[in-house]
Write a protein that holds these residues in place. Structure first.
Motif, mmCIF file in Angstrom:
data_model
loop_
_atom_site.group_PDB
_atom_site.id
_atom_site.type_symbol
_atom_site.label_atom_id
_atom_site.label_comp_id
_atom_site.label_asym_id
_atom_site.label_seq_id
_atom_site.Cartn_x
_atom_site.Cartn_y
_atom_site.Cartn_z
ATOM 1 N N HIS A 48 0.850 -1.198 0.000
ATOM 2 C CA HIS A 48 0.000 0.000 0.000
ATOM 3 C C HIS A 48 0.882 1.244 0.000
ATOM 4 C CE1 HIS A 48 -3.174 -2.683 2.168
ATOM 5 N NE2 HIS A 48 -3.238 -2.809 0.852
ATOM 6 N N ARG A 49 0.808 2.024 -1.060
ATOM 7 C CA ARG A 49 1.675 3.199 -1.163
ATOM 8 C C ARG A 49 1.243 4.325 -0.231
ATOM 9 N NH1 ARG A 49 -1.223 3.045 -6.016
ATOM 10 N NH2 ARG A 49 -2.685 4.789 -6.309
ATOM 11 N N SER A 50 0.004 4.255 0.276
ATOM 12 C CA SER A 50 -0.501 5.248 1.233
ATOM 13 C C SER A 50 -1.652 4.623 2.006
ATOM 14 C CB SER A 50 -0.982 6.514 0.507
ATOM 15 O OG SER A 50 -2.121 6.213 -0.291
ATOM 16 N N LEU A 51 -2.060 5.292 3.087
ATOM 17 C CA LEU A 51 -3.214 4.815 3.855
ATOM 18 C C LEU A 51 -4.472 4.834 2.997
ATOM 19 C CD1 LEU A 51 -2.493 6.695 7.189
ATOM 20 C CD2 LEU A 51 -2.376 4.222 6.844
ATOM 21 N N ASP A 52 -4.626 5.897 2.221
ATOM 22 C CA ASP A 52 -5.779 6.031 1.336
ATOM 23 C C ASP A 52 -5.821 4.874 0.333
ATOM 24 O OD1 ASP A 52 -6.743 7.086 -1.501
ATOM 25 O OD2 ASP A 52 -7.827 8.231 0.013
ATOM 26 N N HIS A 53 -4.673 4.553 -0.245
ATOM 27 C CA HIS A 53 -4.612 3.450 -1.208
ATOM 28 C C HIS A 53 -4.956 2.122 -0.542
ATOM 29 C CE1 HIS A 53 -2.211 0.224 -3.320
ATOM 30 N NE2 HIS A 53 -3.020 0.649 -4.278
ATOM 31 N N GLY A 54 -4.471 1.924 0.686
ATOM 32 C CA GLY A 54 -4.784 0.701 1.404
ATOM 33 C C GLY A 54 -6.272 0.551 1.643
ATOM 34 N N CYS A 55 -6.929 1.667 2.020
ATOM 35 C CA CYS A 55 -8.379 1.633 2.239
ATOM 36 C C CYS A 55 -9.115 1.271 0.953
ATOM 37 C CB CYS A 55 -8.849 2.992 2.761
ATOM 38 S SG CYS A 55 -10.636 3.142 2.919
ATOM 39 N N ARG A 56 -8.758 1.930 -0.131
ATOM 40 C CA ARG A 56 -9.423 1.673 -1.407
ATOM 41 C C ARG A 56 -9.231 0.215 -1.848
ATOM 42 N NH1 ARG A 56 -10.818 6.344 -4.307
ATOM 43 N NH2 ARG A 56 -10.129 8.291 -3.324
ATOM 44 N N GLN A 57 -8.023 -0.303 -1.658
ATOM 45 C CA GLN A 57 -7.756 -1.674 -2.096
ATOM 46 C C GLN A 57 -8.538 -2.685 -1.271
ATOM 47 O OE1 GLN A 57 -3.824 -3.967 -1.588
ATOM 48 N NE2 GLN A 57 -3.716 -3.185 -3.698
ATOM 49 N N TRP A 58 -8.597 -2.472 0.040
ATOM 50 C CA TRP A 58 -9.343 -3.390 0.881
ATOM 51 C C TRP A 58 -10.832 -3.348 0.564
ATOM 52 C CZ3 TRP A 58 -8.838 -7.533 3.665
ATOM 53 C CH2 TRP A 58 -7.570 -7.897 4.119
ATOM 54 N N VAL A 59 -11.369 -2.159 0.353
ATOM 55 C CA VAL A 59 -12.788 -2.044 0.025
ATOM 56 C C VAL A 59 -13.098 -2.783 -1.278
ATOM 57 C CG1 VAL A 59 -14.581 -0.437 -0.728
ATOM 58 C CG2 VAL A 59 -13.234 0.073 1.305
ATOM 59 N N GLU A 60 -12.243 -2.599 -2.275
ATOM 60 C CA GLU A 60 -12.500 -3.270 -3.557
ATOM 61 C C GLU A 60 -12.396 -4.790 -3.404
ATOM 62 O OE1 GLU A 60 -11.441 -2.769 -8.282
ATOM 63 O OE2 GLU A 60 -10.370 -1.570 -6.788
ATOM 64 N N THR A 61 -11.445 -5.255 -2.598
ATOM 65 C CA THR A 61 -11.311 -6.694 -2.377
ATOM 66 C C THR A 61 -12.511 -7.256 -1.639
ATOM 67 O OG1 THR A 61 -8.900 -6.528 -2.304
ATOM 68 C CG2 THR A 61 -9.889 -8.477 -1.297
ATOM 69 N N ARG A 62 -12.975 -6.529 -0.620
ATOM 70 C CA ARG A 62 -14.066 -7.019 0.216
ATOM 71 C C ARG A 62 -15.436 -6.858 -0.415
ATOM 72 N NH1 ARG A 62 -12.597 -10.482 4.208
ATOM 73 N NH2 ARG A 62 -10.707 -9.753 5.250
ATOM 74 N N THR A 63 -15.627 -5.817 -1.193
ATOM 75 C CA THR A 63 -16.974 -5.492 -1.663
ATOM 76 C C THR A 63 -17.124 -5.451 -3.172
ATOM 77 O OG1 THR A 63 -16.649 -3.084 -1.742
ATOM 78 C CG2 THR A 63 -17.225 -4.047 0.389
ATOM 79 N N GLY A 64 -16.014 -5.326 -3.888
ATOM 80 C CA GLY A 64 -16.100 -5.186 -5.334
ATOM 81 C C GLY A 64 -16.292 -3.764 -5.802
ATOM 82 N N LEU A 65 -16.300 -2.793 -4.883
ATOM 83 C CA LEU A 65 -16.514 -1.386 -5.237
ATOM 84 C C LEU A 65 -15.192 -0.657 -5.424
ATOM 85 C CD1 LEU A 65 -19.392 -0.122 -2.911
ATOM 86 C CD2 LEU A 65 -19.530 -0.679 -5.331
ATOM 87 N N ALA A 66 -15.094 0.122 -6.492
ATOM 88 C CA ALA A 66 -13.963 1.031 -6.699
ATOM 89 C C ALA A 66 -14.419 2.416 -6.254
ATOM 90 C CB ALA A 66 -13.537 1.033 -8.160
ATOM 91 N N LEU A 67 -13.884 2.912 -5.144
ATOM 92 C CA LEU A 67 -14.361 4.160 -4.560
ATOM 93 C C LEU A 67 -13.873 5.380 -5.341
ATOM 94 C CD1 LEU A 67 -13.829 3.393 -0.766
ATOM 95 C CD2 LEU A 67 -15.925 3.147 -2.119
ATOM 96 N N GLN A 68 -14.709 6.427 -5.328
ATOM 97 C CA GLN A 68 -14.349 7.709 -5.931
ATOM 98 C C GLN A 68 -14.055 8.716 -4.830
ATOM 99 O OE1 GLN A 68 -13.914 7.985 -9.262
ATOM 100 N NE2 GLN A 68 -14.395 5.790 -9.360
ATOM 101 N N TYR A 69 -15.120 9.353 -4.257
ATOM 102 C CA TYR A 69 -14.906 10.349 -3.203
ATOM 103 C C TYR A 69 -14.572 9.645 -1.885
ATOM 104 C CZ TYR A 69 -15.713 14.044 0.191
ATOM 105 O OH TYR A 69 -15.556 14.946 1.207
ATOM 106 N N VAL A 70 -13.401 9.954 -1.322
ATOM 107 C CA VAL A 70 -12.970 9.382 -0.042
ATOM 108 C C VAL A 70 -12.276 10.478 0.762
ATOM 109 C CG1 VAL A 70 -11.459 7.715 1.094
ATOM 110 C CG2 VAL A 70 -12.670 7.048 -0.978
ATOM 111 N N GLU A 71 -12.594 10.559 2.051
ATOM 112 C CA GLU A 71 -11.851 11.466 2.935
ATOM 113 C C GLU A 71 -11.623 10.775 4.266
ATOM 114 O OE1 GLU A 71 -14.301 14.399 5.519
ATOM 115 O OE2 GLU A 71 -15.016 14.695 3.460
ATOM 116 N N GLN A 72 -10.496 11.097 4.892
ATOM 117 C CA GLN A 72 -10.186 10.492 6.183
ATOM 118 C C GLN A 72 -11.127 11.047 7.243
ATOM 119 O OE1 GLN A 72 -6.303 10.413 9.027
ATOM 120 N NE2 GLN A 72 -5.968 9.750 6.900
ATOM 121 N N LEU A 73 -11.675 10.154 8.060
ATOM 122 C CA LEU A 73 -12.667 10.526 9.060
ATOM 123 C C LEU A 73 -12.036 10.767 10.427
ATOM 124 C CD1 LEU A 73 -15.652 10.838 9.935
ATOM 125 C CD2 LEU A 73 -15.720 8.340 10.247
#
Length: 335
Positions: A48-73
């Motif tokens: 994971h090149r960044s925390l954001d990238h890690g989140c996106r990759q896990w979501v796509e693996t777990r759910t099949g969704l490729a996220l667009q708008y993302v912000e750290q909560l």
């Protein structure tokens, strides 16, 4: 972890990953199955090149969704948020993200499913008026909890209750205080997670968790679906952030189709704030801020008169800093 939000048919929805769920003992006697977990996974510095990238990759693996708008909560690292910590495991720290999308079919193999946001936080939905469970269940229990304290402590608790639930006068309920309301209910032992966590700590200390009285068990069962670990707290945090963000940024347009009617836009705003807004005032606000532009097309579906279709005017982002719609006043009968 990620709170992935959508609005479908006027229902605010979140995505849960059922395959990550487990079962916790609520009362010391019976088990319950939680609705699931927010999509989450470990950060891998090697891939994971960044925390954001890690989140996106896990979501796509777990759910099949490729996220667009993302912000750290927020970063969640409370003691014993992972029950395994009570038995010697290390502290679990989670960085949560808020993602906005449009509901699509998910990866069925991983059992990712969409759920009504308010099924977890039912006291937050005021679209049909003040929820009856506030006066019937929540306020009597919270006031009883406040009375357990001496004078100064009692006043502090009552002030917190008033601030969170807006009990003094019409229009004083603040939709943006969603996290404050959940924290109060947790502290008062009125949600599944607070009873579960207290029992787990008692059992880890070698003691037997006391049974929960039937009256308290019935209250807990009324106040929303439980989630794993502190994921319902994360959900309340995300609702607070999203409602606050709507007041000053045009994030609502990430949740509507590319073209929409003004009524559709209004319904999405109402779904997220959990209240109704005045139709003409809402349209005047949208028009005065120059946020949308007509497409020259009409919606032809439905039985009523065709409605004009609009789209988000993206140039507005470059023209001004504040593009929110404000926080609507929530009205309803007070206790």
């Amino acid at each position: 972890m990620a709170v992935i939000a959508a609005v479908t048919d006027d229902v605010p929805r979140i995505l849960l990953a059922r395959d990550q769920a487990s079962h916790f003992d609520v009362t010391g006697h019976t088990h319950y199955a939680s609705a699931g977990t927010l999509p989450c996974g470990p950060f891998d510095p090697a891939s994971h090149r960044s925390l954001d990238h890690g989140c996106r990759q896990w979501v796509e693996t777990r759910t099949g969704l490729a996220l667009q708008y993302v912000e750290q909560l927020y970063t969640f690292g409370g003691r014993n948020r992972d029950p395994q910590e009570l038995h010697g495991a290390g502290r679990l720290v989670s960085i949560a993200y808020l993602a906005l999308t449009r509901e699509t079919e998910t990866n069925k193999h991983n059992k990712a499913t969409w759920h009504d946001w308010y099924s977890f936080l039912p006291w937050e939905d005021w679209r049909a008026g003040r929820p009856e469970l506030i006066d019937r269940v929540i306020m009597p229990c919270l006031r009883s909890w406040a009375e357990e304290q001496a004078c100064s402590g009692r006043k502090h608790r009552l002030d917190r209750i008033d601030l969170a639930f807006g009990t003094t006068a019409p229009g004083t309920f603040d939709p943006v205080r969603a996290l404050d309301r959940y924290e109060l209910l947790y502290e008062a032992g009125l949600v599944h997670e607070s009873r579960r966590d207290a029992d787990a700590l008692t059992q880890a200390n070698g003691k037997k968790a006391p049974p929960v009285p039937d009256t308290k068990r019935n209250v807990i069962a009324t106040l929303g679906k439980p989630m794993e670990m502190d994921h319902r707290r994360v959900l309340a945090s995300a609702l607070t952030r999203l409602r606050g963000k709507l007041a000053w940024r045009p994030v609502v347009f990430d949740l509507v189709p590319d073209t929409f009617t003004l009524l559709q836009l209004q319904r999405v705003v109402e779904a997220l704030f959990g209240t109704t807004v005045h139709k003409q005032n809402f349209r005047r606000t949208i028009a005065s801020m120059d946020l949308v532009e007509p497409t020259g097309q009409m919606e032809t579906q439905g039985r009523g008169r065709p409605a004009e279709l609009f789209r988000f005017r993206r140039a507005a982002i470059l023209e001004r800093r504040t593009l929110g719609i404000g926080v609507p006043v929530v009205r309803g009968e007070q206790s």
